[in-house]
Design a protein around this motif. Structure first.
Motif, PDB file in Angstrom:
ATOM      1  N   LYS A  56      -9.133  -1.526  -7.827  1.00  0.00           N
ATOM      2  CA  LYS A  56      -9.777  -0.395  -7.163  1.00  0.00           C
ATOM      3  C   LYS A  56      -8.764   0.625  -6.657  1.00  0.00           C
ATOM      4  CE  LYS A  56     -13.682  -3.245  -5.624  1.00  0.00           C
ATOM      5  NZ  LYS A  56     -14.466  -3.725  -4.455  1.00  0.00           N
ATOM      6  N   ASN A  57      -7.522   0.487  -7.094  1.00  0.00           N
ATOM      7  CA  ASN A  57      -6.502   1.417  -6.624  1.00  0.00           C
ATOM      8  C   ASN A  57      -6.835   2.839  -7.050  1.00  0.00           C
ATOM      9  OD1 ASN A  57      -3.583   2.803  -7.133  1.00  0.00           O
ATOM     10  ND2 ASN A  57      -3.543   1.371  -5.416  1.00  0.00           N
ATOM     11  N   ARG A  58      -6.441   3.806  -6.237  1.00  0.00           N
ATOM     12  CA  ARG A  58      -6.798   5.190  -6.526  1.00  0.00           C
ATOM     13  C   ARG A  58      -6.041   5.766  -7.713  1.00  0.00           C
ATOM     14  NH1 ARG A  58      -4.071   8.282  -1.331  1.00  0.00           N
ATOM     15  NH2 ARG A  58      -1.885   8.082  -1.964  1.00  0.00           N
TER      16      ARG A  58
ATOM     17  N   LEU B  90       0.829  -1.200   0.000  1.00  0.00           N
ATOM     18  CA  LEU B  90       0.000   0.000   0.000  1.00  0.00           C
ATOM     19  C   LEU B  90       0.862   1.248   0.000  1.00  0.00           C
ATOM     20  CD1 LEU B  90      -2.759  -1.021   2.544  1.00  0.00           C
ATOM     21  CD2 LEU B  90      -3.127  -0.407   0.155  1.00  0.00           C
ATOM     22  N   ARG B  91       1.950   1.215   0.761  1.00  0.00           N
ATOM     23  CA  ARG B  91       2.813   2.379   0.833  1.00  0.00           C
ATOM     24  C   ARG B  91       3.470   2.646  -0.519  1.00  0.00           C
ATOM     25  NH1 ARG B  91       4.567   1.141   5.286  1.00  0.00           N
ATOM     26  NH2 ARG B  91       6.440  -0.036   4.729  1.00  0.00           N
ATOM     27  N   ASP B  92       3.889   1.579  -1.211  1.00  0.00           N
ATOM     28  CA  ASP B  92       4.485   1.748  -2.530  1.00  0.00           C
ATOM     29  C   ASP B  92       3.494   2.345  -3.512  1.00  0.00           C
ATOM     30  OD1 ASP B  92       7.008   0.812  -1.968  1.00  0.00           O
ATOM     31  OD2 ASP B  92       6.473  -1.279  -2.362  1.00  0.00           O
ATOM     32  N   LEU B  93       2.262   1.845  -3.488  1.00  0.00           N
ATOM     33  CA  LEU B  93       1.265   2.340  -4.432  1.00  0.00           C
ATOM     34  C   LEU B  93       0.865   3.764  -4.132  1.00  0.00           C
ATOM     35  CD1 LEU B  93      -1.011  -0.800  -4.801  1.00  0.00           C
ATOM     36  CD2 LEU B  93       0.606   0.117  -6.441  1.00  0.00           C
ATOM     37  N   ASN B  94       0.821   4.129  -2.863  1.00  0.00           N
ATOM     38  CA  ASN B  94       0.395   5.476  -2.499  1.00  0.00           C
ATOM     39  C   ASN B  94       1.430   6.537  -2.835  1.00  0.00           C
ATOM     40  OD1 ASN B  94      -2.039   4.594  -1.576  1.00  0.00           O
ATOM     41  ND2 ASN B  94      -1.381   4.396   0.545  1.00  0.00           N
ATOM     42  N   THR B  95       2.686   6.122  -3.082  1.00  0.00           N
ATOM     43  CA  THR B  95       3.701   7.100  -3.458  1.00  0.00           C
ATOM     44  C   THR B  95       3.804   7.265  -4.964  1.00  0.00           C
ATOM     45  OG1 THR B  95       5.438   5.416  -3.447  1.00  0.00           O
ATOM     46  CG2 THR B  95       5.090   6.673  -1.394  1.00  0.00           C
ATOM     47  N   LEU B  96       3.001   6.536  -5.716  1.00  0.00           N
ATOM     48  CA  LEU B  96       3.048   6.638  -7.163  1.00  0.00           C
ATOM     49  C   LEU B  96       2.521   7.984  -7.615  1.00  0.00           C
ATOM     50  CD1 LEU B  96       3.459   5.199  -9.903  1.00  0.00           C
ATOM     51  CD2 LEU B  96       1.072   4.491  -9.748  1.00  0.00           C
ATOM     52  N   PRO B  97       3.278   8.752  -8.440  1.00  0.00           N
ATOM     53  CA  PRO B  97       2.778  10.034  -8.934  1.00  0.00           C
ATOM     54  C   PRO B  97       1.635   9.844  -9.899  1.00  0.00           C
ATOM     55  CG  PRO B  97       4.861   9.464  -9.984  1.00  0.00           C
ATOM     56  CD  PRO B  97       4.611   8.437  -8.912  1.00  0.00           C
ATOM     57  N   MET B  98       0.719  10.821  -9.956  1.00  0.00           N
ATOM     58  CA  MET B  98      -0.449  10.711 -10.799  1.00  0.00           C
ATOM     59  C   MET B  98      -0.157  11.010 -12.260  1.00  0.00           C
ATOM     60  SD  MET B  98      -2.837   9.697  -8.871  1.00  0.00           S
ATOM     61  CE  MET B  98      -4.288  10.038  -9.852  1.00  0.00           C
ATOM     62  N   SER B  99       0.896  11.720 -12.525  1.00  0.00           N
ATOM     63  CA  SER B  99       1.196  12.055 -13.911  1.00  0.00           C
ATOM     64  C   SER B  99       2.118  11.017 -14.522  1.00  0.00           C
ATOM     65  CB  SER B  99       1.856  13.433 -13.989  1.00  0.00           C
ATOM     66  OG  SER B  99       3.053  13.425 -13.237  1.00  0.00           O
ATOM     67  N   GLU B 100       1.966  10.806 -15.805  1.00  0.00           N
ATOM     68  CA  GLU B 100       2.797   9.803 -16.491  1.00  0.00           C
ATOM     69  C   GLU B 100       4.167  10.372 -16.760  1.00  0.00           C
ATOM     70  OE1 GLU B 100       2.806   7.070 -20.530  1.00  0.00           O
ATOM     71  OE2 GLU B 100       1.437   8.744 -20.332  1.00  0.00           O
ATOM     72  N   ARG B 101       5.126   9.562 -16.481  1.00  0.00           N
ATOM     73  CA  ARG B 101       6.470  10.006 -16.734  1.00  0.00           C
ATOM     74  C   ARG B 101       6.855   9.667 -18.162  1.00  0.00           C
ATOM     75  NH1 ARG B 101      11.845   8.278 -13.578  1.00  0.00           N
ATOM     76  NH2 ARG B 101      13.256   9.578 -14.743  1.00  0.00           N
ATOM     77  N   LYS B 102       7.298  10.673 -18.922  1.00  0.00           N
ATOM     78  CA  LYS B 102       7.614  10.471 -20.324  1.00  0.00           C
ATOM     79  C   LYS B 102       9.124  10.421 -20.499  1.00  0.00           C
ATOM     80  CE  LYS B 102       3.436  12.811 -21.907  1.00  0.00           C
ATOM     81  NZ  LYS B 102       2.889  13.897 -22.725  1.00  0.00           N
ATOM     82  N   ASN B 103       9.566   9.472 -21.312  1.00  0.00           N
ATOM     83  CA  ASN B 103      10.974   9.379 -21.600  1.00  0.00           C
ATOM     84  C   ASN B 103      11.136   8.653 -22.910  1.00  0.00           C
ATOM     85  OD1 ASN B 103      13.796   8.259 -21.568  1.00  0.00           O
ATOM     86  ND2 ASN B 103      13.807   9.385 -19.627  1.00  0.00           N
TER      87      ASN B 103
END
Length: 328
Positions: free
Chosen positions: A213-215, A7-20
């Motif tokens: 159901k992840n946010r 849960l902690r790993d998923l909650n730190t995921l940024p909402m914007s897509e990282r482009k590279n």
């Protein structure tokens, strides 16, 4: 259920897509200092180089000091080890090393052991998986991608024997397929495909459901795609056993999801469920008069879903089915 770390790993995921624009083909060059995190590219310009991440933790970014070439070896091109015993002795120190080149080399040896010496590795899985997960979290792309490829080979080798160790691997692969550099994302997606092809759906689907159901919409989309790929492997009887009503509710809930990947996975799953439902009723000699609501796909949807969800499902399955007929 997901662990606290998951849960902690998923909650730190940024909402914007990282482009590279990094390529997944062949070799690539990467700085030797690997102390980076999600937005390191922008903040590396600052000195002293440090970044604050969720929870107030400060991570040193470091400075680019050298380049090194890394070759990613496809599974079919891996050769067997000359000295298996020596490799096994060096496995855990190598994976736990601070030398990223040694970690990459050791991960490739884990892949070789999984492919050529499955039994020798089997008893070590419980101790091995946490170190592979540690490598998946490594900010250096060379280590991370090699760990992803290692995960794919482990899935292919151990199938359901891996199920009790699956959660931390699944969390990291969903994260990496959603947020990292393009060539890392692509490798993570291939590992997730290997997972759905190797782990039995009866074991895998319950593991995937919490992430549906992840946010974070990208996590939901990747999990939905895995779910959609896994369900057909149940077969007609397996789908009945798992519960057609549960599966249709999952698919219906993603028809209006934020990302098109999630919506497309839902449509694909609904068409599969419709085909299985109609096939199972066509094979029946009679339809029970005691349950007339089960006599058609339309009635089944209306009996298991809210009116709005049923309407959406029927719209999708009817339109897509008409398109298949016209195109055939």
């Amino acid at each position: 259920m997901m662990s606290g770390n998951a849960l902690r790993d998923l909650n730190t995921l940024p909402m914007s897509e990282r482009k590279n624009d990094s390529s997944s083909k062949g070799n690539f060059t990467k700085p030797c200092n690997g102390n980076t995190i999600e937005n390191a590219e922008e903040q590396q310009k600052k000195s002293p180089a440090s970044i604050h991440i969720n929870g107030g933790e400060t991570v040193n970014v470091g400075v680019e000091v050298a380049n090194s070439e890394v070759e990613y070896i496809e599974s079919e091109n891996l050769s067997d080890l000359e000295d298996v015993d020596s490799c096994l002795e060096k496995l855990f120190p190598g994976l736990d090393s601070k030398d990223w080149v040694l970690v990459v080399e050791t991960l490739n040896n884990v892949r070789r052991l999984s492919i050529f010496h499955r039994e020798a590795m089997h008893r070590m899985l419980g101790d091995l998986i946490p170190l592979v997960v540690k490598s998946l979290k490594n900010p250096r792309s060379a280590v991370c991608k090699t760990a992803i490829m290692t995960s794919a080979d482990i899935f292919s080798a151990y199938n359901d024997d891996l199920i009790e160790f699956l959660d931390p691997l699944l969390v990291q692969l969903l994260l990496k397929s959603s947020q990292d550099k393009r060539f890392v994302c692509e490798a993570a997606e291939r590992a997730l495909e290997a997972m759905t092809a190797s782990v039995s759906p009866m074991s895998l689907l319950p593991k995937l459901q919490p992430y549906l159901k992840n946010r974070n919409p990208r996590i939901r989309a990747k999990a939905s795609m895995c779910f959609s790929r896994s369900v057909p492997r149940l077969g007609v009887e397996g789908i009945k056993e798992y519960g057609m009503d549960k599966l249709i509710q999952v698919a219906a809930s993603h028809l209006s999801d934020q990302l098109p990947e999630s919506r497309e996975a839902a449509r694909t799953l609904l068409l599969e469920l419709q085909t299985v439902y109609e096939k199972s009723h066509d094979l029946s000699t009679t339809i029970s008069s005691e349950h007339p609501e089960m006599s058609s796909w339309e009635n089944f949807c209306q009996s298991k879903l809210s009116p709005i969800s049923a309407q959406a499902v029927l719209r999708v399955t009817n339109i897509d089915r008409e398109g298949l007929v016209i195109g055939s």
